[in-house]
Design an enzyme around this catalytic site. Structure first.
Site, PDB file in Angstrom:
ATOM      1  CB  SER A  72      -9.776   3.057   1.360  1.00 28.72           C
ATOM      2  OG  SER A  72      -8.801   2.324   2.208  1.00 28.72           O
ATOM      3  CD  GLU A 112     -11.776  -0.796   3.143  1.00 33.29           C
ATOM      4  OE1 GLU A 112     -11.476   0.070   2.399  1.00 33.29           O
ATOM      5  OE2 GLU A 112     -13.017  -0.920   3.456  1.00 33.29           O
ATOM      6  CG  ASN A 113      -6.168   3.486   2.974  1.00 36.92           C
ATOM      7  OD1 ASN A 113      -6.224   4.032   2.007  1.00 36.92           O
ATOM      8  ND2 ASN A 113      -5.593   2.206   2.625  1.00 36.92           N
ATOM      9  NE  ARG A 167      -2.389   1.777   3.468  1.00 35.18           N
ATOM     10  CZ  ARG A 167      -1.996   2.255   2.477  1.00 35.18           C
ATOM     11  NH1 ARG A 167      -1.052   3.075   2.327  1.00 35.18           N
ATOM     12  NH2 ARG A 167      -2.412   1.677   1.218  1.00 35.18           N
ATOM     13  CG  HIS A 171       2.101   8.638   1.143  1.00 38.66           C
ATOM     14  ND1 HIS A 171       1.275   7.637   0.591  1.00 38.66           N
ATOM     15  CD2 HIS A 171       2.328   8.037   2.236  1.00 38.66           C
ATOM     16  CE1 HIS A 171       1.097   6.618   1.050  1.00 38.66           C
ATOM     17  NE2 HIS A 171       1.820   6.443   2.003  1.00 38.66           N
ATOM     18  CD  GLU A 184     -15.583   1.671 -21.785  1.00 38.89           C
ATOM     19  OE1 GLU A 184     -14.534   1.065 -21.613  1.00 38.89           O
ATOM     20  OE2 GLU A 184     -16.565   1.477 -21.965  1.00 38.89           O
ATOM     21  NE  ARG A 190       2.503  -1.371  -4.500  1.00 37.32           N
ATOM     22  CZ  ARG A 190       1.502  -1.414  -5.396  1.00 37.32           C
ATOM     23  NH1 ARG A 190       1.953  -2.337  -6.229  1.00 37.32           N
ATOM     24  NH2 ARG A 190       0.436  -0.769  -5.224  1.00 37.32           N
ATOM     25  CG  ASP A 237      -2.511   1.349  -4.929  1.00 36.13           C
ATOM     26  OD1 ASP A 237      -1.742   1.800  -3.963  1.00 36.13           O
ATOM     27  OD2 ASP A 237      -2.763   0.123  -5.360  1.00 36.13           O
ATOM     28  CG  ASN A 288       1.436   7.461  -3.440  1.00 36.76           C
ATOM     29  OD1 ASN A 288       1.458   7.652  -4.680  1.00 36.76           O
ATOM     30  ND2 ASN A 288       0.880   8.476  -2.868  1.00 36.76           N
ATOM     31  NE  ARG A 309      -5.860  -4.883  -4.329  1.00 36.64           N
ATOM     32  CZ  ARG A 309      -4.747  -5.471  -4.415  1.00 36.64           C
ATOM     33  NH1 ARG A 309      -4.546  -6.651  -5.267  1.00 36.64           N
ATOM     34  NH2 ARG A 309      -3.463  -4.939  -3.870  1.00 36.64           N
TER      35      ARG A 309
HETATM   36  C1  IPE Z   1      -6.733   2.063  -2.459  1.00 36.00           C
HETATM   37  O1  IPE Z   1      -5.548   1.747  -2.620  1.00 36.00           O
HETATM   38  C2  IPE Z   1      -7.130   3.338  -1.884  1.00 36.00           C
HETATM   39  C3  IPE Z   1      -6.276   4.577  -2.334  1.00 36.00           C
HETATM   40  C4  IPE Z   1      -5.794   4.603  -3.262  1.00 36.00           C
HETATM   41  C5  IPE Z   1      -6.589   5.580  -1.388  1.00 36.00           C
HETATM   42  P1  IPE Z   1      -4.813   0.736  -1.358  1.00 36.00           P
HETATM   43  O2  IPE Z   1      -3.306   0.545  -1.482  1.00 36.00           O
HETATM   44  O3  IPE Z   1      -5.520   0.973  -0.030  1.00 36.00           O
HETATM   45  O4  IPE Z   1      -5.546  -0.597  -1.902  1.00 36.00           O
HETATM   46  P2  IPE Z   1      -5.221  -2.297  -1.720  1.00 36.00           P
HETATM   47  O5  IPE Z   1      -4.888  -2.428  -0.191  1.00 36.00           O
HETATM   48  O6  IPE Z   1      -4.039  -2.779  -2.495  1.00 36.00           O
HETATM   49  O7  IPE Z   1      -6.298  -2.987  -2.371  1.00 36.00           O
HETATM   50  C1  IPE Z   2      -1.697   5.017  -2.455  1.00 37.87           C
HETATM   51  O1  IPE Z   2      -0.510   4.481  -2.212  1.00 37.87           O
HETATM   52  C2  IPE Z   2      -1.969   6.022  -1.357  1.00 37.87           C
HETATM   53  C3  IPE Z   2      -2.820   5.699  -0.409  1.00 37.87           C
HETATM   54  C4  IPE Z   2      -3.553   4.320  -0.456  1.00 37.87           C
HETATM   55  C5  IPE Z   2      -3.218   6.449   0.672  1.00 37.87           C
HETATM   56  P1  IPE Z   2      -0.244   3.217  -1.337  1.00 37.87           P
HETATM   57  O2  IPE Z   2       0.330   3.867   0.009  1.00 37.87           O
HETATM   58  O3  IPE Z   2      -1.094   2.388  -1.375  1.00 37.87           O
HETATM   59  O4  IPE Z   2       1.280   2.759  -2.055  1.00 37.87           O
HETATM   60  P2  IPE Z   2       1.499   1.144  -2.229  1.00 37.87           P
HETATM   61  O5  IPE Z   2       0.317   0.575  -2.835  1.00 37.87           O
HETATM   62  O6  IPE Z   2       1.692   0.703  -0.911  1.00 37.87           O
HETATM   63  O7  IPE Z   2       2.920   1.084  -2.993  1.00 37.87           O
HETATM   64 MG    MG Z   3      -1.883   0.870  -2.269  1.00 39.12          MG
END
Ligand code: IPE
Ligand code: IPE
Ligand code: MG
Length: 246
Positions: A63, A65-66, A69, A35, A205, A22, A18, A20, A192
């Site tokens: 995920s 849920e992704n 986006r 990414h 763990e 930000r 997680d 990427n 989370r």
């Molecule tokens: C979790 O990250 C899914 C992946 C790393 C692929 P998200 O960025 O989607 O999770 P939330 O929305 O912050 O919980």
């Molecule tokens: C994790 O990075 C990769 C995926 C969920 C695909 P994010 O894209 O969730 O990056 P943040 O959490 O928005 O920074």
């Molecule tokens: Mg994220």
């Protein structure tokens, strides 16, 4: 690397990659740049894990849920995934890595799904590390589809009611061929689980680091593993009992 005890490595390491987006936004860059940089971290962690002799590595890449986006980001992520598979299969072959996927593959675009199928087929005979990508993966969806199959099998008389057990439930999950994770790392400071491996992490763990995934270096990786090795896994017992068992 020398500080790590080769006898005490996690057999199954799972990672929620997680941060990427930000990472990029903090640098006034587009999220997709983060990414892309994240893919480099994937390479490092896959290579190091395989060298260390970790048997199962599972990476949460996308995920269920992704999908919600912005379309441009989803499209870019799918393209990146396809490019990764096209390029990395050769390296997987060189490192004896077997590739696998958990998640609802039917949601993936046709071309990505073919690339996934190809990588799975090509590496199927490899006997080293099993690299599993969680793609279009959601743990509740996984449990729901497992229950549906189980209920159908019981109603059809294929599985007797008294055969139901925790192990049987596990065997209907996407992870049926993989042991439960010993260690779960999440980067980017979020505390989370985000619908990842809910059933499987009962005694895993957990490790959270503030570092964003693109900055998760080899050093950070070893730091996490050293942290894991310093822990005592008690599974509900008391320390004395655990020590006697060893
Ligand atoms: C979790 O990250 C899914 C992946 C790393 C692929 P998200 O960025 O989607 O999770 P939330 O929305 O912050 O919980
Ligand atoms: C994790 O990075 C990769 C995926 C969920 C695909 P994010 O894209 O969730 O990056 P943040 O959490 O928005 O920074
Ligand atoms: Mg994220």
């Amino acid at each position: 690397m020398q500080k790590l005890d080769p006898e005490k490595l996690p057999r199954h390491l799972a990672i929620i990659m997680d941060g990427n987006g930000r990472w990029a936004q903090e640098r006034m860059l587009k999220r997709i740049v983060g990414h892309r940089k994240g893919v480099e971290t994937v390479r490092t962690v896959v290579e190091e894990s395989s060298l260390l002799g970790i048997k199962f590595l599972t990476l949460f890449a996308f995920s269920s849920e992704n999908w919600l986006r912005p379309k441009t980001e989803v499209r870019a992520l799918m393209a990146l995934l396809k490019a990764y598979l096209a390029k990395e299969t050769t390296r997987m072959m060189a490192n004896n890595i077997r590739f696998a996927v958990i998640g609802d593959r039917s949601d993936l675009p046709e071309d990505v799904n073919s690339a996934v199928a190809e990588a799975i087929a090509k590496t199927s005979q490899n006997s080293g590390m099993v690299l599993t990508l969680a793609l279009s993966y959601g743990s509740r969806q996984e449990i729901y589809q497992a229950l549906t199959q189980l209920v159908d099998a019981v109603l059809a008389g294929k599985i007797p009611r008294e055969k139901l057990s925790e192990d049987l439930i596990s065997s209907f999950l996407y992870t049926s061929e993989i042991p439960d994770p010993d260690f779960l790392i999440r980067t980017s400071g979020e505390m989370r689980i985000s619908n990842f491996l809910l059933w499987q992490i009962a005694y895993t763990e957990l490790y959270f680091t503030e570092v964003n995934w693109p900055d998760f270096s080899k050093e950070e990786f070893y730091k996490a593993l050293a942290n894991y090795q310093a822990r005592e896994r008690r599974y509900g017992l008391i320390s004395d009992q655990v020590r006697k068992r060893r």
